[in-house]
Design an enzyme around this catalytic site. Structure first.
Site, PDB file in Angstrom:
ATOM      1  N   ASN A  98       3.362   3.690  -8.680  1.00 31.55           N
ATOM      2  CA  ASN A  98       3.010   3.026  -9.869  1.00 31.55           C
ATOM      3  C   ASN A  98       3.264   1.815  -9.837  1.00 31.55           C
ATOM      4  OD1 ASN A  98       5.962   4.165  -9.212  1.00 31.55           O
ATOM      5  ND2 ASN A  98       6.142   2.637 -11.207  1.00 31.55           N
ATOM      6  N   GLY A 102       1.841   1.266  -2.890  1.00 31.44           N
ATOM      7  CA  GLY A 102       1.739   2.279  -3.800  1.00 31.44           C
ATOM      8  C   GLY A 102       0.785   2.323  -4.342  1.00 31.44           C
ATOM      9  N   TYR A 108      19.275   0.125   5.128  1.00 29.15           N
ATOM     10  CA  TYR A 108      18.188   0.120   4.931  1.00 29.15           C
ATOM     11  C   TYR A 108      17.218   0.383   6.288  1.00 29.15           C
ATOM     12  CZ  TYR A 108      12.859  -1.575   3.744  1.00 29.15           C
ATOM     13  OH  TYR A 108      11.838  -1.699   3.566  1.00 29.15           O
TER      14      TYR A 108
END
Length: 309
Positions: A24, A28, A172
């Site tokens: 969205n 991506g 991460y």
């Protein structure tokens, strides 16, 4: 064909079905947009369906939205069941969604959020959808890693969920290292099948909202200096798109920007860290991931001496 690999070099995608997680916004969205404009049927697999619908409205082509929360195994199983029901074949599964440098939080299943979302969520989704890709010639699983896989990165098997201590940067790094280990281990399993390949990519330093959760000491300078070293999301998506569509790509490869330090530039074949190629750690991570998610991969057997890294 010589020269830089650009959006114009994406082959015709008519007849192909592509699922893009986290589609969205940012990388991506650009990945989904370019695939749809080349003719693919694209599914935006997103946590926030309203945002997904607004994103879909901005894309020209055959685009649908699928609810998917990678921080919930129940959501992943539900999404996979719906995707399987509506798509008997899948050509591309692009594991793009991710969270970065979040304060310590846990998923619905108790996993540390970055490891649970970025790695375990995509591991489970891939396992649940893989049999829709295996019969399809030229099908690919593309997983998006990061330069962060080199920064304070290791797989902390003794504390995968960071319960004893927590570093958002190191967590991460672990998650992004896991993305690469998963790709390489998956490719070994896919190699005997010969139709589906697993590939990884990273976007370099792209101007997206991923840094919103970074510590202030990183986020503020990075935001101020962003115009000097980052590239637009359209460029950052190109390594993923090359991994997904370039006919010359083979399994177990890793693509990133070709400029200095892999920060910016057109996509090229790059090299990941030595740690990412540790097969013993890859297999241990695979076993642990199956145990944590309860997802076993169909019709693929470990090929420890097969192709891939």
């Amino acid at each position: 064909m010589n020269g830089n690999w650009t959006e114009q070099r994406i082959p015709d995608q008519h007849g192909r079905v592509a699922i893009v997680t986290g589609a969205n916004t940012g990388l991506g969205f650009e990945t989904a947009r370019m695939l749809a404009e080349r003719g693919a049927k694209v599914v935006l697999a997103v946590r926030d369906v309203d945002k997904g619908e607004r994103a879909a409205a901005r894309i020209s082509g055959d685009v649908t939205v699928q609810a998917l929360d990678l921080a919930s195994l129940d959501s992943i199983r539900s999404a996979a069941a719906e995707l399987r029901a509506s798509h008997p074949r899948i050509d591309l599964l692009i594991n793009n969604a991710g969270v970065m440098h979040t304060p310590r939080r846990t998923t619905a299943d108790g996993f540390e959020l970055q490891f649970g979302t970025n790695h375990l969520g995509h591991f489970a989704l891939t396992g649940l959808l893989l049999d829709r890709l295996l019969p399809v010639p030229g099908s690919r699983v593309v997983t998006v890693s990061s330069m962060g896989h080199r920064i304070r990165a290791a797989i902390h098997f003794d504390d995968l969920q960071w319960e004893r201590s927590y570093s958002r940067i190191a967590a991460y790094g672990q998650a992004k290292l896991a993305n690469l280990m998963f790709t390489y281990a998956l490719q070994r399993r896919l190699a005997p099948n010969g139709t589906t390949i697993a590939v990884a990519a990273h976007p370099g330093a792209s101007n997206t909202d991923l840094l919103r959760n970074a510590p202030t000491v990183i986020r503020v300078p990075a935001t101020r200096l962003a115009p000097l070293y980052t590239q637009k999301a359209e460029m950052g998506a190109l390594p993923t798109l090359r991994a997904a569509t370039d006919p010359a790509v083979t399994g177990g490869r890793y693509y990133g920007p070709g400029g200095r330090g892999e920060m910016r530039g057109h996509p090229k074949l790059v090299t990941s860290s030595a740690d990412s190629h540790d097969r013993t750690a890859q297999e241990r991570l695979w076993t642990v991931s199956e145990e944590l998610t309860g997802v076993a991969f169909p019709a693929v057997a470990a090929q420890r001496n097969g192709s891939g890294s």
